[in-house]
Each structure stands twice: as C-alpha cells, then as structure tokens.
Scaffold this motif. Structure first.
Motif, PDB file in Angstrom:
ATOM      1  N   GLY A   1       0.861  -1.183   0.000  1.00  0.00           N
ATOM      2  CA  GLY A   1       0.000   0.000   0.000  1.00  0.00           C
ATOM      3  C   GLY A   1       0.892   1.225   0.000  1.00  0.00           C
ATOM      4  N   VAL A   2       0.826   2.006  -1.069  1.00  0.00           N
ATOM      5  CA  VAL A   2       1.764   3.111  -1.262  1.00  0.00           C
ATOM      6  C   VAL A   2       0.993   4.408  -1.482  1.00  0.00           C
ATOM      7  N   LEU A   3       1.335   5.423  -0.685  1.00  0.00           N
ATOM      8  CA  LEU A   3       0.728   6.739  -0.875  1.00  0.00           C
ATOM      9  C   LEU A   3       1.272   7.389  -2.143  1.00  0.00           C
ATOM     10  N   MET A   4       0.449   8.236  -2.766  1.00  0.00           N
ATOM     11  CA  MET A   4       0.867   9.004  -3.942  1.00  0.00           C
ATOM     12  C   MET A   4       0.831  10.484  -3.596  1.00  0.00           C
ATOM     13  N   ARG A   5       1.904  11.166  -3.938  1.00  0.00           N
ATOM     14  CA  ARG A   5       1.985  12.609  -3.708  1.00  0.00           C
ATOM     15  C   ARG A   5       2.359  13.309  -5.006  1.00  0.00           C
ATOM     16  N   ASP A   6       1.966  14.573  -5.103  1.00  0.00           N
ATOM     17  CA  ASP A   6       2.415  15.347  -6.254  1.00  0.00           C
ATOM     18  C   ASP A   6       3.794  15.915  -5.951  1.00  0.00           C
ATOM     19  N   GLY A   7       4.344  16.685  -6.866  1.00  0.00           N
ATOM     20  CA  GLY A   7       5.691  17.220  -6.708  1.00  0.00           C
ATOM     21  C   GLY A   7       5.862  18.130  -5.512  1.00  0.00           C
ATOM     22  N   SER A   8       4.772  18.711  -5.027  1.00  0.00           N
ATOM     23  CA  SER A   8       4.860  19.588  -3.853  1.00  0.00           C
ATOM     24  C   SER A   8       4.641  18.828  -2.552  1.00  0.00           C
TER      25      SER A   8
END
Length: 143
Positions: free
Chosen positions: A101-108
């Motif tokens: 289970g992996v969180l996704m983040r944007d570049g910020s």
C-alpha cells in the motif's frame, strides 16, 4: 472533487501489470484510491486468486487511513499488535498492514491518493505499486 483522474489511475495499473510481467510476478490485482479513500480504478489479472480486491483495497485504504505507506504500518503492527487489532476493528477490518500500500503525492508533497497491489510477495507488490505511481509522474511514499 478528486484530483486523481481515471486516466492517471489506468496508467498506474497498466504499469504495475507491466512491472509484474517484466519481473515474473504472480497475477496481480491493483486498486487505486483518491485522497478521500474512494476507489478510482481496479483491475485484476487473469488467474489472480480470490479476495485480491479486498487485499489490494485494504492496503491502499490502510495507507490513507494512517497517513503512511503500509511498509511503516507493517512495522507498527509488529511493534504494537494490540493497537493494530483495535484499529482494524474500528476500520471494519478494511486495513491490511503489510507492504504493498503506497501513498501518492504530487511534486509539492500534497497527498493525491494511494495504490494497493496484491498477488505476489508484499515486497514485490510494493515494487509494482511504486513503478505505477512513478510512471504517472507522481511521488511514491511506501513508508
């Protein structure tokens, strides 16, 4: 309204499947959730075993619920099993506290959602999730 588009979710799934094929993994199932825990897309490969949706969803949901990838959740479960058991009860049994289970983040660094993969070993599931997230131009946070 979700910032996570279906096209992005499908890219993640396609790439996770390609990673699995490239590395010889067992059939995978991939769930992509937005930051609010809503399912955006799910696919399972032919011959994947029973309950793969629930496991993949539970990995992604657990990452979102605790704000950390499930590698860190796995560590927490080993160190604090009573807390994890109680948390699982509170969540209606929807948490799966193992890597994948992996969180996704944007570049910020803003949270976009989470990916859960199930079908092979937890480490391999996590690698497939990371490959999919990175192919979509997002930052993977496995914990």
């Amino acid at each position: 309204m979700s910032d996570l588009k279906l096209e992005t979710a499908n890219t993640i799934i396609e790439t996770a499947f390609a990673k699995g094929a490239e590395t010889g993994l067992k059939p995978l199932a991939v769930a992509v959730l937005d930051a609010g825990g809503h399912l955006v897309a799910f696919q399972r490969q032919d011959l994947s075993s029973l309950m793969r949706f629930q496991i993949a969803f539970g990995k992604a949901y657990g990452a979102l619920a605790l704000g950390m990838g499930t590698r860190a959740v796995d560590t927490m479960a080993r160190e604090r099993p009573h807390f994890m058991a109680a948390l699982s009860d509170v969540a209606g049994g929807r948490l799966v506290p193992v890597p994948g289970g992996v969180l996704m983040r944007d570049g910020s660094g803003r949270l976009i959602g989470a990916v859960g993969v199930s079908g092979d070993t937890s480490d391999n599931d996590e690698a497939a999730a990371v490959a999919g997230i990175e192919a979509a131009g997002l930052v993977a946070d496995g914990g």
